[in-house]
Design an enzyme around this catalytic site. Structure first.
Site, PDB file in Angstrom:
ATOM      1  N   ARG A 102       0.754  -1.183  -0.136  1.00  0.00           N
ATOM      2  CA  ARG A 102       0.048  -0.092  -0.074  1.00  0.00           C
ATOM      3  C   ARG A 102       1.077   1.255  -0.069  1.00  0.00           C
ATOM      4  O   ARG A 102       0.530   2.083  -0.599  1.00  0.00           O
ATOM      5  CB  ARG A 102      -0.968   0.035   1.283  1.00  0.00           C
ATOM      6  N   GLY A 103       2.217   1.436   0.606  1.00  0.00           N
ATOM      7  CA  GLY A 103       2.938   2.501   0.629  1.00  0.00           C
ATOM      8  C   GLY A 103       3.285   2.675  -0.470  1.00  0.00           C
ATOM      9  O   GLY A 103       3.419   3.792  -1.003  1.00  0.00           O
TER      10      GLY A 103
END
Ligand code: ZN
Length: 383
Positions: A314-315
């Site tokens: 997700r980062g």
């Protein structure tokens, strides 16, 4: 406005640093609670304002978590977004049929009534304001996802009453004190935010609702941290530190004092800038889908993530989506490494897990020991 505004971020800088001239006469008291404080009038707190704007411009970022002590204006800032939210298309039908359903699933994916309308060239949607929906404190799972409609149950009918999440569709959902939510409530909200739909099952009946919303959470870290898996699911994390100096503090006091005495006067005072920022947000939101990442940007972003040891996928996604939103806010169709710089802290902080680093290092030790002992045994058995 005397100054020529170059971009959304520039406007924000100009508007919130302009000295407030106390020309707003006291008048029209009351109703201050229902009228939002103008966003452009918030002093300082660049990080908070920027992350909120980026989240509205690009919903793919996955919302914002605001972290800061009490009384730093987190709730005021979120509420002040409500007049800036872009208009959205809403379904005219109780089943929520949308034209994009036909694009993805064909005409069978909408109800017969809407199929007929579509055939006759009638609209399936209307244009509506996007709203700010606040999750009430201490909400229970039933309030959030919905449950059995008690009134229908009296008449021996099993019917599901939609919850807050379905009202949040195409709106901004604000969850204050997100760290104090019950586990099941937090999971339901985050699942819906990730999937854009959710299903309620109560005995033999079930119902599926759309829930595409921009999620904004806020919390005071002094009152307990979030579970890491929950924190990871917010796109950006903004630290709200409070104002840095007495000039800013005096400025903020004057503005909020004037607003308490005459909210409409202060809103009028910032009317032009509020209009401009709303238009800029809309323009950036329309542009963001076409913003490309330059090859250099992709390389820099991936290398930095590798170096930092951010394992959460997700980062990576948030970093690039936020950079695209930042470029769109600046009126560009291409995101460059400088856009990554502008958003990197917001996108990547608090994503590294010390626990996982230690865990992986310990595991490597053990793995090595296993291999070594096998090599020894093999050495002994070899002729
Ligand atoms: Zn329909």
């Amino acid at each position: 406005m005397a100054e020529v505004i170059r971009s959304l971020t520039h406007l924000l800088e100009v508007a919130s640093s302009r000295r407030f001239l106390a020309v707003v006469e006291p008048g029209d008291r009351g109703l201050a609670e229902s009228l939002p404080f103008p966003f452009v009038s918030i002093v300082g707190e660049w990080e908070m304002k920027l992350s909120l704007l980026l989240a509205v411009i690009n919903p793919a970022i996955g919302g914002v978590l605001l972290l800061g002590p009490r009384g730093t204006g987190k709730t005021t800032a979120v509420r002040s977004l409500s007049p800036l939210l872009p208009d959205v298309a809403r379904s005219l039908c109780a089943y929520g049929c949308m034209p994009e359903d036909v694009e993805t699933g064909g005409v069978e994916s909408i109800c017969p009534d809407c199929a007929r309308k579509l055939g006759q060239g009638e609209p399936l949607t209307f244009v509506d304001r996007s709203r700010l929906i606040e999750l009430p404190l201490h909400s229970e799972l039933g309030d959030v996802i919905g449950g059995i409609d008690e009134r229908a149950a009296v008449h021996q009918r099993m019917q599901i009453k939609p919850g807050i999440l379905s009202h949040a569709d195409r709106n901004l959902l604000y969850v204050d004190e997100v760290n104090l939510l019950k586990r099941e409530v937090a999971d339901a909200i985050l699942d819906a935010a990730a999937q854009g739909v959710y299903t309620v099952r109560r005995g033999p009946v079930s119902a599926t609702y759309r829930a595409r919303f921009i999620l904004v959470g806020s919390m005071n870290p002094e009152e307990g941290m979030l579970r890491p898996q929950i924190a990871d699911r917010f796109g950006l994390r903004a630290l709200v530190r409070g104002l840095g100096n007495s000039t800013e503090r005096w400025e903020a006091y004057q503005r909020s004092h004037a607003f308490e005495r005459n909210p409409r006067g202060v809103i009028e005072y910032y009317r032009e800038e509020t209009h401009t920022i709303r238009d800029e947000i809309l323009a950036a939101r329309n542009r963001v889908a076409d913003v490309e990442l330059s090859p250099e940007t992709v390389r820099c972003g991936l290398e930095a993530i590798q170096q930092l040891g951010v394992s959460s996928l997700r980062g990576t996604s948030v970093l690039f989506e936020a950079a695209r939103a930042y470029a769109a806010a600046d009126g560009r169709d291409r995101a460059d490494p400088s856009d990554l710089n502008a958003v990197a802290i917001l996108a990547l902080r608090m994503r590294r897990s010390d626990f996982m680093d230690r865990y992986a290092a310990e595991q490597e030790q053990e793995d090595k020991a296993i291999l070594e002992s096998f090599q020894q045994v093999e050495g002994k058995t070899q002729p």
